[in-house]
Write an enzyme that holds these catalytic residues in place. Structure first.
Site, PDB file in Angstrom:
ATOM      1  N   SER A  48       0.809  -1.085   0.022  1.00  0.00           N
ATOM      2  CA  SER A  48      -0.261  -0.019   0.014  1.00  0.00           C
ATOM      3  C   SER A  48       0.811   1.316  -0.039  1.00  0.00           C
ATOM      4  CB  SER A  48      -0.889   0.052   1.075  1.00  0.00           C
ATOM      5  OG  SER A  48      -2.082   0.910   1.025  1.00  0.00           O
ATOM      6  N   ASP A  57      -5.522  -4.112  -2.046  1.00  0.00           N
ATOM      7  CA  ASP A  57      -5.001  -3.714  -1.469  1.00  0.00           C
ATOM      8  C   ASP A  57      -4.030  -4.910  -0.730  1.00  0.00           C
ATOM      9  OD1 ASP A  57      -3.340  -2.776   1.090  1.00  0.00           O
ATOM     10  OD2 ASP A  57      -4.844  -1.048   1.130  1.00  0.00           O
TER      11      ASP A  57
END
Length: 338
Positions: free
Chosen positions: A75, A188
């Site tokens: 991320s 993610d």
């Protein structure tokens, strides 16, 4: 003079023979003991704006001339890791990161899969990175996304485009739309691997320093909207899976960022300072890895937790490295480099 040459030659020959025998028979000195090869890998966890704390860690590593052989991110950590691996300095990353706003990387949209797209992130990464392919990185780079169908981590490394994996790794579910890649829907990376310590082991790192950026704590009764609900779900999930990545970490840094909002880009300097403090705490142990064996004071404990919260007063006085704090060691299973 001529009559004495043959005898002189014999004397010289005997002398040379004696020198050769002495050189052959004398005790040999042992070969110098060289410090073992250490390949340090830096694993950067996610955290939106809290990812700016990674910059502080990188600053301290450069200040103490700690060589980073591998770097990987999830991320927001993937953005910082890629920028640094491409050749950007911590100050350059901080300058771009401090000016970043949500709309620089996202575009609000109407979709059944999410509320925003990440197309704008490509333009943002053009300003942040100095290279855009894995094979052109100055430091070997790894990025983690998650296969939404299987729930497994998807590792990107060695070759190929860097931008798409970063976009996928930052696609926070419920907010950003997933990315379609080779038949997989990617979201993610923090869902399947909060901190990419395992990936660094597979890349070849012998020692892994993991940076964990805890989410802002919120009490369940106080949840006000969908984002807080999703955020709370992440907290629960990551707390239950934390042991999985810690077992591949030699040191875990926990900068004091728990009180920061996800979009606290305006607190850039405070976030960077939190990263610096956490890295300074760990520096005695990290430098011990690089010291010759005869200069080491003892074994370095495995997987100590080093929190940036303990020396919080250093934020105001800009202190130097405080004493490192440790926790019981974890047992790390062997991993074959991939």
């Amino acid at each position: 003079m001529v009559d004495h040459l043959p005898g002189s030659a014999q004397n010289i020959g005997r002398w040379l023979g004696s020198v050769r025998r002495w050189a052959k028979e004398r005790p040999q000195r042992p070969a110098p003991v060289l410090p073992p090869s250490h390949s340090i890998g830096l694993a950067l966890g996610g955290g939106f704006a809290r990812g700016l704390a990674h910059i502080g860690v990188l600053r301290v590593f450069e200040q103490y001339e700690i060589p980073i052989r591998y770097i990987a991110g999830v991320s927001a950590g993937a953005i910082v890791a890629a920028a640094y691996a491409s050749g950007s300095t911590p100050d350059e990353i901080g300058k771009v990161g401090s000016a970043m706003r949500f709309t620089d990387v996202a575009r609000w949209t109407i979709s059944r899969m999410g509320l925003a797209g990440t197309e704008r992130m490509e333009r943002f990464l053009q300003k942040m990175l100095k290279g855009f392919r894995f094979e052109n990185m100055r430091i070997p780079l790894g990025v983690v996304a998650t296969d939404l169908k299987t729930g497994d981590p998807v590792f990107f490394r060695d070759h190929g485009d860097v931008v798409m994996p970063i976009r996928a790794s930052c696609s926070y579910p419920g907010l950003f739309m997933p990315l379609l890649y080779e038949g997989k829907l990617l979201v993610d990376g923090g869902i399947s691997m909060e901190v990419p310590a395992l990936l660094l082991r597979q890349m070849g790192a012998t020692h892994v320093v993991s940076i964990h950026l805890p989410m802002q704590q919120s009490a369940a009764p106080g949840l006000q909207n969908m984002f807080e609900v999703v955020n709370r779900c992440f907290q629960i999930m990551q707390t239950r899976t934390e042991a999985e990545w810690r077992q591949y970490s030699d040191i875990v840094l926990v900068p004091d960022v728990g009180g920061m909002e996800w979009d606290a880009f305006g607190s850039c300097e405070k976030l960077i300072k939190a990263g610096e403090i956490a890295a300074l705490e760990a520096m005695p142990k990290i430098k011990a890895w690089l010291a010759p064996p005869d200069l080491r004071k003892g074994p370095v404990a495995g997987s100590p937790v080093l929190s940036g919260s303990s020396p919080a007063k250093a934020l105001s006085r800009k202190s130097t490295a405080p004493a490192a704090a440790g926790s019981p060691a974890h047992t790390r299973p062997p991993v074959s480099p991939g």
